[in-house]
Design a protein around this motif. Structure first.
Motif, PDB file in Angstrom:
ATOM      1  N   PRO A  72     -69.661  35.663 -48.420  1.00 16.78           N
ATOM      2  CA  PRO A  72     -70.427  36.584 -47.555  1.00 16.78           C
ATOM      3  C   PRO A  72     -71.312  35.803 -46.586  1.00 16.78           C
ATOM      4  O   PRO A  72     -71.620  36.281 -45.505  1.00 16.78           O
ATOM      5  CB  PRO A  72     -71.270  37.382 -48.541  1.00 16.78           C
ATOM      6  CG  PRO A  72     -70.606  37.222 -49.845  1.00 16.78           C
ATOM      7  CD  PRO A  72     -69.892  35.931 -49.839  1.00 16.78           C
ATOM      8  N   ASP A  73     -71.686  34.574 -46.998  1.00 15.78           N
ATOM      9  CA  ASP A  73     -72.499  33.755 -46.098  1.00 15.78           C
ATOM     10  C   ASP A  73     -71.789  33.539 -44.772  1.00 15.78           C
ATOM     11  O   ASP A  73     -72.423  33.542 -43.707  1.00 15.78           O
ATOM     12  CB  ASP A  73     -72.761  32.392 -46.734  1.00 15.78           C
ATOM     13  CG  ASP A  73     -73.471  32.531 -48.057  1.00 15.78           C
ATOM     14  OD1 ASP A  73     -72.785  32.863 -49.039  1.00 15.78           O
ATOM     15  OD2 ASP A  73     -74.703  32.333 -48.091  1.00 15.78           O
ATOM     16  N   GLN A 128     -72.051  36.550 -42.764  1.00  5.86           N
ATOM     17  CA  GLN A 128     -73.414  36.700 -42.257  1.00  5.86           C
ATOM     18  C   GLN A 128     -73.670  35.772 -41.087  1.00  5.86           C
ATOM     19  O   GLN A 128     -74.268  36.160 -40.089  1.00  5.86           O
ATOM     20  CB  GLN A 128     -74.413  36.413 -43.380  1.00  5.86           C
ATOM     21  CG  GLN A 128     -74.430  37.485 -44.449  1.00  5.86           C
ATOM     22  CD  GLN A 128     -75.477  37.215 -45.512  1.00  5.86           C
ATOM     23  OE1 GLN A 128     -76.017  36.125 -45.586  1.00  5.86           O
ATOM     24  NE2 GLN A 128     -75.744  38.213 -46.332  1.00  5.86           N
ATOM     25  N   VAL A 150     -77.545  42.706 -41.194  1.00  6.37           N
ATOM     26  CA  VAL A 150     -77.212  41.631 -42.137  1.00  6.37           C
ATOM     27  C   VAL A 150     -78.316  41.490 -43.166  1.00  6.37           C
ATOM     28  O   VAL A 150     -78.066  41.281 -44.351  1.00  6.37           O
ATOM     29  CB  VAL A 150     -76.998  40.319 -41.361  1.00  6.37           C
ATOM     30  CG1 VAL A 150     -77.046  39.134 -42.303  1.00  6.37           C
ATOM     31  CG2 VAL A 150     -75.679  40.357 -40.624  1.00  6.37           C
ATOM     32  N   ASN A 151     -79.540  41.649 -42.717  1.00  5.07           N
ATOM     33  CA  ASN A 151     -80.660  41.509 -43.632  1.00  5.07           C
ATOM     34  C   ASN A 151     -80.760  42.664 -44.602  1.00  5.07           C
ATOM     35  O   ASN A 151     -81.445  42.564 -45.615  1.00  5.07           O
ATOM     36  CB  ASN A 151     -81.968  41.428 -42.847  1.00  5.07           C
ATOM     37  CG  ASN A 151     -82.302  40.013 -42.514  1.00  5.07           C
ATOM     38  OD1 ASN A 151     -81.913  39.102 -43.250  1.00  5.07           O
ATOM     39  ND2 ASN A 151     -82.989  39.795 -41.403  1.00  5.07           N
ATOM     40  N   ARG A 152     -80.144  43.766 -44.265  1.00  5.34           N
ATOM     41  CA  ARG A 152     -80.343  44.954 -45.083  1.00  5.34           C
ATOM     42  C   ARG A 152     -79.158  45.259 -45.986  1.00  5.34           C
ATOM     43  O   ARG A 152     -79.330  45.800 -47.076  1.00  5.34           O
ATOM     44  CB  ARG A 152     -80.595  46.144 -44.161  1.00  5.34           C
ATOM     45  CG  ARG A 152     -81.443  47.189 -44.796  1.00  5.34           C
ATOM     46  CD  ARG A 152     -81.678  48.310 -43.864  1.00  5.34           C
ATOM     47  NE  ARG A 152     -80.430  48.871 -43.387  1.00  5.34           N
ATOM     48  CZ  ARG A 152     -80.323  49.615 -42.289  1.00  5.34           C
ATOM     49  NH1 ARG A 152     -81.373  49.857 -41.576  1.00  5.34           N
ATOM     50  NH2 ARG A 152     -79.183  50.110 -41.925  1.00  5.34           N
ATOM     51  N   LEU A 153     -77.978  44.932 -45.514  1.00 12.17           N
ATOM     52  CA  LEU A 153     -76.774  45.331 -46.258  1.00 12.17           C
ATOM     53  C   LEU A 153     -76.666  44.507 -47.540  1.00 12.17           C
ATOM     54  O   LEU A 153     -76.769  43.294 -47.499  1.00 12.17           O
ATOM     55  CB  LEU A 153     -75.558  45.069 -45.366  1.00 12.17           C
ATOM     56  CG  LEU A 153     -74.413  46.030 -45.520  1.00 12.17           C
ATOM     57  CD1 LEU A 153     -74.887  47.436 -45.219  1.00 12.17           C
ATOM     58  CD2 LEU A 153     -73.302  45.632 -44.569  1.00 12.17           C
ATOM     59  N   PRO A 154     -76.507  45.171 -48.676  1.00  9.62           N
ATOM     60  CA  PRO A 154     -76.359  44.393 -49.910  1.00  9.62           C
ATOM     61  C   PRO A 154     -75.039  43.633 -49.927  1.00  9.62           C
ATOM     62  O   PRO A 154     -74.014  44.146 -49.468  1.00  9.62           O
ATOM     63  CB  PRO A 154     -76.399  45.444 -51.021  1.00  9.62           C
ATOM     64  CG  PRO A 154     -76.237  46.733 -50.352  1.00  9.62           C
ATOM     65  CD  PRO A 154     -76.470  46.601 -48.897  1.00  9.62           C
ATOM     66  N   VAL A 155     -75.095  42.420 -50.438  1.00  7.30           N
ATOM     67  CA  VAL A 155     -73.864  41.636 -50.489  1.00  7.30           C
ATOM     68  C   VAL A 155     -73.019  42.133 -51.651  1.00  7.30           C
ATOM     69  O   VAL A 155     -73.541  42.702 -52.617  1.00  7.30           O
ATOM     70  CB  VAL A 155     -74.155  40.140 -50.671  1.00  7.30           C
ATOM     71  CG1 VAL A 155     -74.911  39.605 -49.503  1.00  7.30           C
ATOM     72  CG2 VAL A 155     -74.877  39.896 -51.956  1.00  7.30           C
TER      73      VAL A 155
END
Lengths: 355, 809
Positions: free
Chosen positions: A309-310, A313, A345-350
């Motif tokens: 996911p990184d 992101q 990106v900061n909000r969506l859970p990975v």
């Protein structure tokens, strides 16, 4: 433009992943070196990719992220849009990338009077042979550098963009396939906008990523003075790979593993842009495709055979932001699509197991 | 436009007024209240439309209320039936005075006389004015709860059992709706609301969709409903706040058509009656009884809760109506000879609030107008809405001829009588139990014991009748009366004797009512307030309930009290002998047998057992009642619960990981589960110590952030890296992580210690006592439950919306 700072990998790489190149022709032989238990080809790819990166970085100093992103787009079979003020090295980056890979490079300076046939090529009547002969245009190359693409008329722009998507040129009913790899690096100047034709969103969607160079930091600029003083570093650049290498690399990248969670994450991210109140137009399904493809290449450049996911992101802003249209209110309040993507990106859970 | 808020405020006042229901009989007051609320709301709308200042707005509301009251109550005196005139105002004042008097006269539920109605409607209207002023005019919806609270406090103060949970819930939901409407208006003023990605919205291209308040409103509803649910449920399960268990199930109510009868505590009014200076006439009666008539009984108090005698709440059904038929048979009376006595009773009109009929025991037939009912086990006659004041009625009663021999020969009482009427709370001190045995030493039958008890109270015990004694409030007061002060009036005597009888195993209850009174002419008796009395009734199989008289009578005692003949036998020698002849020889034989039989020791054993039980109960509570100890234990348990849950989850997770990564069938072990476990554990540890954990963090990012935040040293940083790496591989890579579970577990421990070392002491303790991860999962569980509740509430809401026609915009 801020590319997500990846910095150095926090974790140690698994043992044995960074084998030194053993053969005297590293680019060709190392492609087939297999790491322990890893997919064959990855280590070689990494070697070649690192070489290309090093070569480009020797010309573009202090911009490892930009270089890495450019390389990512190349390996993802995409096209790159570089948007920045004049003189920060947009064309230099394109040229350096083209030259470090030993492949054909053509450069087109877009002007308002440029015609579509100036790009694709023309059929001319050959008096001797008494038949029409196709004179290929500059688009018949591995890497095409389109300078100041927004200065050309929409007609010409669209001619180039068709080639980008179809990877072929049709003139007078005959279809000519373009070379592989094929990558368009377009530059755009955001400040002098008079008399330009900004790319419509449909056409911006065809670029895998948009980056901006940004000014180098003072130290890098100082160093630049030294290196550029004597002779152009571009002249000293020698190819470290060829088109066949790049084709092979692209093939390897295509087989990178993307776990279902990461795919879902990419889809979630793109879907979120479609539902965001600040955006008039969200990202297209093509954006999702490009995002995952770029993430594969990005992961490969980070020495991994699976996508994190990184990667998504890090790539979300360059890959998605230029496709989004902010609402009028967001524009007034200067909420740019870049900020929207970063916020998502900061909000969506990975993706995580068991949830 | 504040139309919506106005309507919400009116609805809130109306739902709040539902809480008044236990005060009145009948529901007409509600509709009148509805009119008042509507009038106030209309006035509010009008004054706001005219843009009057808030003060005039309130005055307008009051004016509208006055108009409404005039139309509703004094239309005939008013000008055109609407405009108040001095005459109509005077009439209103009179009505108010009447209502005030009636309110003081009747116990709830009061009959809806016009004065009471006026009071109720005016009260509701005032609350509506206040709510309208606060919530709509001043835009302070939250303080608008205060006048509503006033509405609640009225029935809570008047009635012993406070407002029912349904009424409370309705009112609370109305208030919440008001708050929600207010917040909605305020949030509407903020403009665009950021929505989450999960919230589906219209197509993005559309022009400026309205701010989406759904998510916020949903969470607000959730919190509100959860708060109401907690407010309803917690008192129900908390000992000491609620007397009858959840929803009155403990009391056995809730059956269709039944109604719980309540009156003010009978014993409280007794003392008041006895000490009245005016000693007014209560009732007169004419009887055809040739002997001294029976006492007139009002209540039979069958329940001793350790402090006071009360009666089990009556569950009244329409089946219990007298309606000219014979009453049920008096319990236990079947072998003793009886005769019928007719008594014509006239209650004085000045008597207030007499909802129980004074009747001689045991009534078989009562002829009276109105809705009067009988309570079959005790034969109490009561009414839910009528009062006996001013009424005349005829009672036919069965008078039993009890004799000492018959009482002495009474068999054991049936089980249900025995269990119900010999129940004694555990915490009766041992000395009282011992006292009961001492007094009755030598007595072999229940009857002899009872007579000895009565004699002890009236003669041997050294008791003194004293009306100035404090009415007993607690069990300890009774003990004090028995053991030390020995000063009291009929209440103490009756309560103590009934208690001692119960301790001895004789079914007993305390009766309350009036003594026979004074005979003014042959067959005509006058009963005055000072004749109010309490006395014990003891049960003897075959004869039924029999009166005893432990209170001293005559000038130094209850003036008109008289010990029953059958209870005096032992003391008066001649009568004794005469009565003894009644005793058949087999009876005497049986007595002797009883004395010699092993049943006597067995009985003593029982008593010892009871003693021991009381003893243990006492030693357990001592000065700190057992409830406190249990409460403290519960609190400790509650405190320890999060931590215990945390360690339990930890152990369970690792155990699950171990079984799954076992590779039992020879396949290579799969360490992915262990990696997940390690990651989850680390996450929980971080959250426990108050560190931020973002759901958008990938393992890599999280580990990096954690490392930077805590400035981890080498081994911990390396361990953290290993955990993150393993988790990353387990989640996203095709190949599986190779780190064995043992290493991961050790790593998690290392990281936890590192985290604990680098956070403050407070965070460390919080992590130990209140692990946030456990609390959060408990929270999400409850949220889910709350969400379901909300869904139900929402369905109800939409149903009502469908039922109530949409108001015009």
């Amino acid at each position: 433009m801020a590319v997500g700072t990846h910095g150095e990998s926090f974790m140690e790489a698994p043992t044995g992943s960074r084998k030194p190149a053993s053969a005297d022709h590293p680019a060709r032989s190392s492609v087939r070196v297999a790491g322990d238990g890893r997919r064959p080809g990855l280590d070689g790819l990494v070697q070649v990719a690192h070489k290309i990166r090093d070569a480009v970085e020797s010309v573009i100093e202090g911009k490892p992220d930009v270089v890495r992103l450019a390389l990512t787009v190349l390996l993802a079979e995409g096209h790159l849009l570089i948007e920045d003020v004049p003189g920060v090295g947009k064309t230099m980056l394109a040229k350096a990338l083209a030259r470090s890979v030993d492949c054909t490079v053509r450069r087109v300076q877009f002007t308002p009077d440029l015609l579509p046939s100036d790009i694709t090529g023309v059929s001319a009547y050959n008096q001797e042979l008494r038949e029409f002969e196709f004179k290929p245009g500059p688009v018949f190359a591995n890497i095409v550098v389109g300078d100041e693409i927004n200065r050309a008329s929409p007609k010409t722009q669209s001619a180039l963009l068709e080639c980008m998507e179809e990877r072929q040129v049709t003139v007078d009913g005959t279809t000519y396939p373009l070379e592989r790899p094929f990558m368009v690096i377009s530059t755009q100047n955001p400040v002098e906008m008079e008399g330009t034709y900004p790319l419509p969103e449909a056409q911006r969607d065809r670029f895998t990523a948009r980056i901006s160079m940004g000014y180098p930091d003072p130290a890098a600029e100082l160093e630049m003075l030294d290196s550029h003083g004597r002779s152009s570093p571009l002249d000293r650049l020698t190819p470290v790979a060829d088109a066949a290498d790049v084709r092979e690399l692209i093939e390897v990248v295509r087989h990178q593993h993307v776990s279902p969670g990461v795919r879902q994450y990419a889809v979630d991210l793109v879907t979120a842009t479609r539902n965001h109140p600040d955006l008039r137009l969200g990202a297209s399904p093509r954006a999702t495709l490009h995002l995952v493809r770029a993430a594969r290449a990005y992961a490969a450049l980070d020495d991994r055979d699976y996508v994190l996911p990184d990667d998504i992101q890090d790539l979300a802003v360059p890959v998605l932001a230029h496709r989004l249209l902010p609402t009028a209110e967001a524009q007034v309040e200067r909420r740019r699509p870049e900020h929207v993507v970063a916020e998502l990106v900061n909000r969506l859970p990975v993706p995580s197991p068991g949830k | 436009m504040r139309l919506r808020m106005t309507i919400m405020a009116a609805l809130t006042a109306l739902t709040g007024s539902v809480a008044l229901y236990p005060l009145f009989s009948g529901g007409a007051w509600f509709w009148s209240g509805l009119g008042a609320v509507a009038a106030v709301a209309l006035a509010g709308l009008l004054t706001r439309r005219l843009r009057w200042p808030a003060v005039f707005g309130a005055a307008g509301g009051l004016g509208a209320l006055l108009l409404y009251l005039t139309v509703r109550f004094t239309a005939s005196e008013a000008l055109l039936g609407v405009v108040p005139t001095p005459a109509s105002l005077r009439r209103l004042r009179e009505l108010l005075q009447e209502g005030w008097d009636a309110a003081n006269q009747y116990a709830a539920p009061v009959p809806l006389v016009p004065g009471i109605m006026l009071l109720a409607v005016a009260g509701i209207g005032l609350v509506a004015v206040l709510v309208d002023l606060l919530a709509v005019r001043l835009r302070r919806a939250a303080p608008a709860g205060l006048p509503l609270l006033a509405l609640y406090s009225v029935p809570a103060a008047v009635r012993e059992d406070s407002v029912s949970w349904i009424a409370f819930g309705i009112g609370a939901l109305g208030y919440l709706a008001l708050l929600a409407a207010d917040s909605r208006e305020q949030i509407g003023g903020w403009g665009r609301v950021v929505t989450g990605p999960g919230v589906p919205r219209g197509r993005t291209g559309e022009a400026a969709p309205p701010p989406d308040r759904g998510a916020m409103a949903a969470s607000g509803r959730r919190i509100g409903v959860a708060a109401v649910a907690v407010a309803v449920l917690v008192p129900a399960v908390t000992p000491g706040i609620h007397s009858r268990g959840l929803f009155g199930m403990g009391g056995g109510s809730g059956r269709g058509g039944t109604q719980t009868v309540t009156t003010p505590d009978p014993l409280v009014s007794l003392k008041r009656e006895l000490t009245r200076t005016d000693d007014s006439l209560v009732l007169t009666y004419r009887t055809n009884d040739t002997e001294r008539p029976e006492y007139l009984r009002l209540y039979a108090l069958d329940k001793f809760d350790g402090d006071r005698w009360t009666y089990t709440s009556l569950q009244s059904t329409p089946r219990d109506r007298l309606s000219g038929r014979d009453l049920p048979e008096p319990p236990g009376l079947y072998s003793a000879p009886t005769r019928l006595v007719t008594t014509r009773i006239r209650v004085r009109p000045q008597v207030r609030n007499m909802t129980f009929l004074p009747v001689p025991y045991a009534p078989t037939r009562v002829e009276i107008e109105g809705d009067w009912r009988v309570h079959p086990p005790s034969l109490m006659i009561y009414s839910l809405r009528d009062s006996a004041s001013g009424r005349s009625y005829t009672v036919t009663s069965t008078r039993v001829r009890a004799t000492a021999a018959r009482l002495r020969a009474a068999g054991p009482p049936p089980n249900e009588i025995y269990t119900r009427y010999t129940a004694v709370p555990e915490r009766i001190p041992r000395e009282v139990r011992r006292l009961a045995d001492e007094i009755t030493a030598g007595a072999t039958t229940a009857y002899d014991q009872a007579v000895l008890l009565q004699r002890w109270f009236t003669e041997d015990g050294g008791f003194q009748y004293d009306l100035t004694a404090r009415p007993p409030q607690h069990g300890s007061d009774l003990v004090d009366f028995l053991m030390h002060s020995k000063k009291g009036y009929c209440e103490q005597f009756a309560a103590s004797m009934a208690l001692l009888a119960r301790i001895l195993g004789i079914p007993a209850r305390v009766a309350m009512g009036y003594t026979t009174g004074t005979e003014v002419s042959p067959g005509v008796w006058h009963v005055r307030t000072r004749d109010a009395h309490a006395w014990p009734e003891l049960y003897f199989q075959g004869t039924g309930w029999v009166r005893f008289e432990p209170t001293p009578s005559g000038a130094a005692g209850q003036g008109t009290a008289s010990p029953p003949v059958y209870s005096q036998l032992i003391t008066s020698g001649t009568a004794d002998a005469a009565q003894e002849q009644d005793v058949d020889s087999p009876e005497a034989d049986r007595q002797e047998r009883d004395q010699a039989s092993p049943s006597a020791p067995a009985r003593r054993q029982d008593d010892l057992g009871a003693d021991a039980g009381a003893d243990s109960g006492r030693s357990a509570d001592g000065d700190a009642p057992i409830g406190w100890i249990i409460g403290a234990l519960l609190a400790l348990l509650l405190l320890a619960a999060p931590r215990a849950a945390r360690s339990a989850t930890r152990r369970l997770r690792w155990a699950a990981a171990a079984t799954r990564s076992g590779g039992a069938d020879g396949s290579p072990p799969d360490h992915a589960e262990a990696a997940h476990t390690a990651w989850r554990e680390m996450r929980a540890d971080a959250i426990d110590h108050g560190l931020e954990w973002r759901p958008s963090d990938t393992p890599r990012t999280a580990a990096r952030r954690l490392g930077e935040l805590l400035e981890l040293e080498e081994p911990a940083a390396r361990a953290l890296g290993r955990i993150a790496r393993a988790e990353e591989l387990a989640r996203y890579a095709p190949s599986r992580p190779l780190t064995p579970p043992e290493t991961l577990r050790q790593d998690v421990r290392t990281v936890r210690e590192a985290i604990a070392a680098s956070v403050g002491r407070r965070a460390r303790w919080r992590a130990r006592l209140f692990p946030a991860s456990t609390l959060a999962s408990a929270g999400s569980l409850s949220r889910r439950a709350g969400g379901r509740l909300v869904a139900v509430a929402f369905r109800v809401e939409s149903l009502t919306r469908r039922l109530v026609p949409r108001r015009p915009r």
